[in-house]
Design an enzyme around this catalytic site. Sequence first.
Site, PDB file in Angstrom:
ATOM      1  N   ASP A 231     -10.670   2.949   4.365  1.00  0.00           N
ATOM      2  CA  ASP A 231     -11.020   1.430   4.337  1.00  0.00           C
ATOM      3  C   ASP A 231     -12.708   1.416   4.090  1.00  0.00           C
ATOM      4  O   ASP A 231     -13.415   0.308   3.570  1.00  0.00           O
ATOM      5  CB  ASP A 231     -10.497   0.701   5.308  1.00  0.00           C
ATOM      6  CG  ASP A 231      -9.397  -0.192   5.017  1.00  0.00           C
ATOM      7  OD1 ASP A 231      -9.129  -0.242   3.604  1.00  0.00           O
ATOM      8  OD2 ASP A 231      -8.812  -0.719   5.756  1.00  0.00           O
TER       9      ASP A 231
ATOM     10  N   GLN B 183      -4.631  -1.810   9.743  1.00  0.00           N
ATOM     11  CA  GLN B 183      -4.540  -2.937   9.298  1.00  0.00           C
ATOM     12  C   GLN B 183      -5.391  -4.074  10.017  1.00  0.00           C
ATOM     13  O   GLN B 183      -5.079  -4.355  11.115  1.00  0.00           O
ATOM     14  CB  GLN B 183      -2.924  -3.432   8.998  1.00  0.00           C
ATOM     15  CG  GLN B 183      -2.809  -4.567   8.094  1.00  0.00           C
ATOM     16  CD  GLN B 183      -3.259  -4.688   6.635  1.00  0.00           C
ATOM     17  OE1 GLN B 183      -3.299  -3.593   6.073  1.00  0.00           O
ATOM     18  NE2 GLN B 183      -3.966  -5.648   6.338  1.00  0.00           N
TER      19      GLN B 183
ATOM     20  N   LYS C  22       0.938  -1.227   0.141  1.00  0.00           N
ATOM     21  CA  LYS C  22      -0.206   0.046   0.017  1.00  0.00           C
ATOM     22  C   LYS C  22       1.010   1.463  -0.044  1.00  0.00           C
ATOM     23  O   LYS C  22       0.713   2.210  -0.723  1.00  0.00           O
ATOM     24  CB  LYS C  22      -1.010   0.090   1.175  1.00  0.00           C
ATOM     25  CG  LYS C  22      -2.033  -0.939   1.135  1.00  0.00           C
ATOM     26  CD  LYS C  22      -2.937  -1.406   2.330  1.00  0.00           C
ATOM     27  CE  LYS C  22      -3.741  -2.339   2.142  1.00  0.00           C
ATOM     28  NZ  LYS C  22      -4.292  -3.011   3.557  1.00  0.00           N
TER      29      LYS C  22
END
Length: 289
Positions: free
Chosen positions: A121, A98, A54
């Site tokens: 997200d 994460q 990422k």
Amino acid sequence: MPATIIDGKAVAARVRAEVARDVETFVAEGGTAPGLATILVGDDPASAIYVANKHKAATEVGIQTFDHRLPADTSQEEVAALLARCNQDPEVSGILLQLPVPPPLDGPALTALIDPAKDVDGLTPVSAGLLAHATPGLVPCTPSGVMELLRDAGTDLSGARAVVIGRSILVGKPVAALLLMADATVTVCHSRTRDLAGVCAQADVLIAAVGSPRLVTADFVKPGATVIDVGMNRIDEGLVGDVDFDAVAQVAGAITPVPGGVGPTTIAFLLRNTLTAAQTSRQDLRSAL
Ligand SMILES: NC(=O)c1ccc[n+]([C@@H]2O[C@H](COP(=O)([O-])OP(=O)(O)OC[C@H]3O[C@@H](n4cnc5c(N)ncnc54)[C@H](OP(=O)(O)O)[C@@H]3O)[C@@H](O)[C@H]2O)c1
């Protein structure tokens, strides 16, 4: 006739190039380069690779990155304090915690602490609520990728019968919401669904987001249907999807491969969301002046 293969790598490359161009314009018009903060708790090697990928992808499109790594024994309060700092930091446009976080940390509770305006997200309850209300917000990345692949394949969704296998907050539910917004008639299946193959065989568009290697066999698929395989399952042979690709490709009209289908689009939409968050915060700033 074998199905058309939907090329996720090509779609992702296009989206990434569009984001790079739009970041350049944003900065040229006086904006600070968008910033993506990642928080990785613990030393899970797979998670570390995801985060590294990422960062690399963000840097390539001109997004600055802030890399927070915390030991596995970090407390819930310490992660919460870091999230609060990122929420306040004007250089941070988007925050990515994460998942999964190591136990006993509570991943959903921590995710809910992310400022919805920085929720790249799209996993906070506020983002999920906005999506359920069909109100603009930050949409989860993998579902956005699924919709982009369907657009790229030229799939006509209006009035189409769509079946989603899987009802997770990460994939199944938001995909179903996006398909509804595109005027499809949507059925969501899960582990208790009766006659799964029979329900799926009615679908013009079939989305598999299960986590079960090659669950979807040719008898699940209506001839000519579009099949999107979200599954990523590591087995002895390597990475396979939830769809028995070789058999289903003989029946479907179009299909995504694994790897090279949905996977590459997920990071592309993380980048898109980070830029959107930066653009929105700038607009908010302007309207506050
Ligand atoms: N390509 C990408 O970028 C990407 C991103 C995210 C996830 N994924 C992959 O997508 C897959 C799904 O991820 P997820 O996070 O949504 O998984 P998840 O949270 O485990 O959800 C799986 C869903 O599948 C349903 N299910 C399980 N077994 C089933 C069966 N035999 N028949 C019908 N439904 C069944 C479950 O039903 P219940 O609700 O009844 O338990 C659940 O709703 C995984 O392989 C994951 O690795 C890929």
